[in-house]
Design a protein around this motif. Sequence first.
Motif, PDB file in Angstrom:
ATOM      1  N   ARG A   1       2.547  -0.442  -6.278  1.00 46.01           N
ATOM      2  CA  ARG A   1       2.590  -1.729  -5.555  1.00 46.01           C
ATOM      3  C   ARG A   1       3.612  -1.660  -4.420  1.00 46.01           C
ATOM      4  O   ARG A   1       3.331  -2.050  -3.285  1.00 46.01           O
ATOM      5  CB  ARG A   1       2.949  -2.871  -6.507  1.00 46.01           C
ATOM      6  N   LYS A   2       4.799  -1.146  -4.745  1.00 43.17           N
ATOM      7  CA  LYS A   2       5.872  -1.057  -3.749  1.00 43.17           C
ATOM      8  C   LYS A   2       5.451  -0.145  -2.600  1.00 43.17           C
ATOM      9  O   LYS A   2       5.637  -0.480  -1.424  1.00 43.17           O
ATOM     10  CB  LYS A   2       7.143  -0.535  -4.409  1.00 43.17           C
ATOM     11  N   ALA A   3       4.877   1.000  -2.922  1.00 39.11           N
ATOM     12  CA  ALA A   3       4.450   1.945  -1.882  1.00 39.11           C
ATOM     13  C   ALA A   3       3.376   1.324  -0.996  1.00 39.11           C
ATOM     14  O   ALA A   3       3.401   1.479   0.227  1.00 39.11           O
ATOM     15  CB  ALA A   3       3.938   3.229  -2.525  1.00 39.11           C
ATOM     16  N   THR A   4       2.436   0.611  -1.605  1.00 38.84           N
ATOM     17  CA  THR A   4       1.367  -0.042  -0.841  1.00 38.84           C
ATOM     18  C   THR A   4       1.950  -1.108   0.080  1.00 38.84           C
ATOM     19  O   THR A   4       1.564  -1.212   1.249  1.00 38.84           O
ATOM     20  CB  THR A   4       0.320  -0.662  -1.794  1.00 38.84           C
ATOM     21  N   GLU A   5       2.901  -1.894  -0.439  1.00 38.44           N
ATOM     22  CA  GLU A   5       3.551  -2.929   0.385  1.00 38.44           C
ATOM     23  C   GLU A   5       4.310  -2.312   1.556  1.00 38.44           C
ATOM     24  O   GLU A   5       4.433  -2.928   2.612  1.00 38.44           O
ATOM     25  CB  GLU A   5       4.512  -3.761  -0.479  1.00 38.44           C
ATOM     26  N   GLU A   6       4.808  -1.083   1.366  1.00 35.98           N
ATOM     27  CA  GLU A   6       5.547  -0.399   2.429  1.00 35.98           C
ATOM     28  C   GLU A   6       4.621   0.343   3.395  1.00 35.98           C
ATOM     29  O   GLU A   6       5.079   1.038   4.291  1.00 35.98           O
ATOM     30  CB  GLU A   6       6.564   0.575   1.810  1.00 35.98           C
ATOM     31  N   GLY A   7       3.307   0.204   3.171  1.00 36.88           N
ATOM     32  CA  GLY A   7       2.345   0.771   4.105  1.00 36.88           C
ATOM     33  C   GLY A   7       1.914   2.199   3.818  1.00 36.88           C
ATOM     34  O   GLY A   7       1.281   2.833   4.663  1.00 36.88           O
ATOM     35  N   VAL A   8       2.230   2.712   2.628  1.00 35.72           N
ATOM     36  CA  VAL A   8       1.794   4.063   2.279  1.00 35.72           C
ATOM     37  C   VAL A   8       0.281   4.023   2.047  1.00 35.72           C
ATOM     38  O   VAL A   8      -0.214   3.181   1.295  1.00 35.72           O
ATOM     39  CB  VAL A   8       2.521   4.589   1.015  1.00 35.72           C
ATOM     40  N   GLY A   9      -0.445   4.917   2.691  1.00 36.15           N
ATOM     41  CA  GLY A   9      -1.908   4.956   2.577  1.00 36.15           C
ATOM     42  C   GLY A   9      -2.362   5.367   1.184  1.00 36.15           C
ATOM     43  O   GLY A   9      -1.690   6.138   0.495  1.00 36.15           O
ATOM     44  N   TRP A  10      -3.501   4.866   0.778  1.00 39.91           N
ATOM     45  CA  TRP A  10      -4.000   5.100  -0.591  1.00 39.91           C
ATOM     46  C   TRP A  10      -4.195   6.582  -0.896  1.00 39.91           C
ATOM     47  O   TRP A  10      -4.009   7.014  -2.019  1.00 39.91           O
ATOM     48  CB  TRP A  10      -5.299   4.325  -0.833  1.00 39.91           C
ATOM     49  N   LEU A  11      -4.548   7.374   0.109  1.00 41.50           N
ATOM     50  CA  LEU A  11      -4.779   8.800  -0.134  1.00 41.50           C
ATOM     51  C   LEU A  11      -3.504   9.519  -0.578  1.00 41.50           C
ATOM     52  O   LEU A  11      -3.556  10.481  -1.325  1.00 41.50           O
ATOM     53  CB  LEU A  11      -5.363   9.465   1.113  1.00 41.50           C
TER      54      LEU A  11
END
Length: 198
Positions: free
Chosen positions: A145-155
């Motif tokens: 969740r944190k990584a996604t919120e920080e804009g890290v791409g799903w791949l």
Amino acid sequence: MAKRRKVSNPLALAVLAELMAEPMHPYEMGRRLKEHAKDRNIKYNRSSLYMVVEQLRKAGFVAEQETVRDTQRPERTVYALTEEGRTELHDWMRELVAEPQHEYPAFGVSLSLLMVLPPAEAVELLERRRAALTAEVAEIRATLRKATEEGVGWLFLIEEEYRVGGMDAEIAFVERLITQLQEPDFVRTWQEYFGSLQ
């Protein structure tokens, strides 16, 4: 069927992938693997990393590009991916992605020998495993969740998504197994066959 490879250690695959970005020395490879959380999927230490780089060099998959001298640090050899190494990386990746491999996880071994434990003890241990898995899944989901919120791409998060999927499936399996181990018919059968051996 899996192809026989000159260097078959999964760490070698990660090294080849890191060298696709740019030439670097083993210390930098190790730093990046850790930074990219590859150490969660690939077991290694500093000496095994240097050993794998040497194996890749001997196989012709990487080549020494230069030796960097710095007064603050010992000299470091920078390695680059060769054309043979690039071919090996892509061929190996295609095989791993497309062809299921039979693996020998420790939990599978324990399940194959579960009958040596009394059912009540097996249930208690499995409940501890379920609790540990549940806590780990919650931790990974929070990290995702944190990584996604920080804009890290799903791949870049895909191996953690895979890990969570596998752990969710294992939790469901463990829950079913706990129920089965507590069934009176199973407990009675276990006592008849294995109780006297304890």
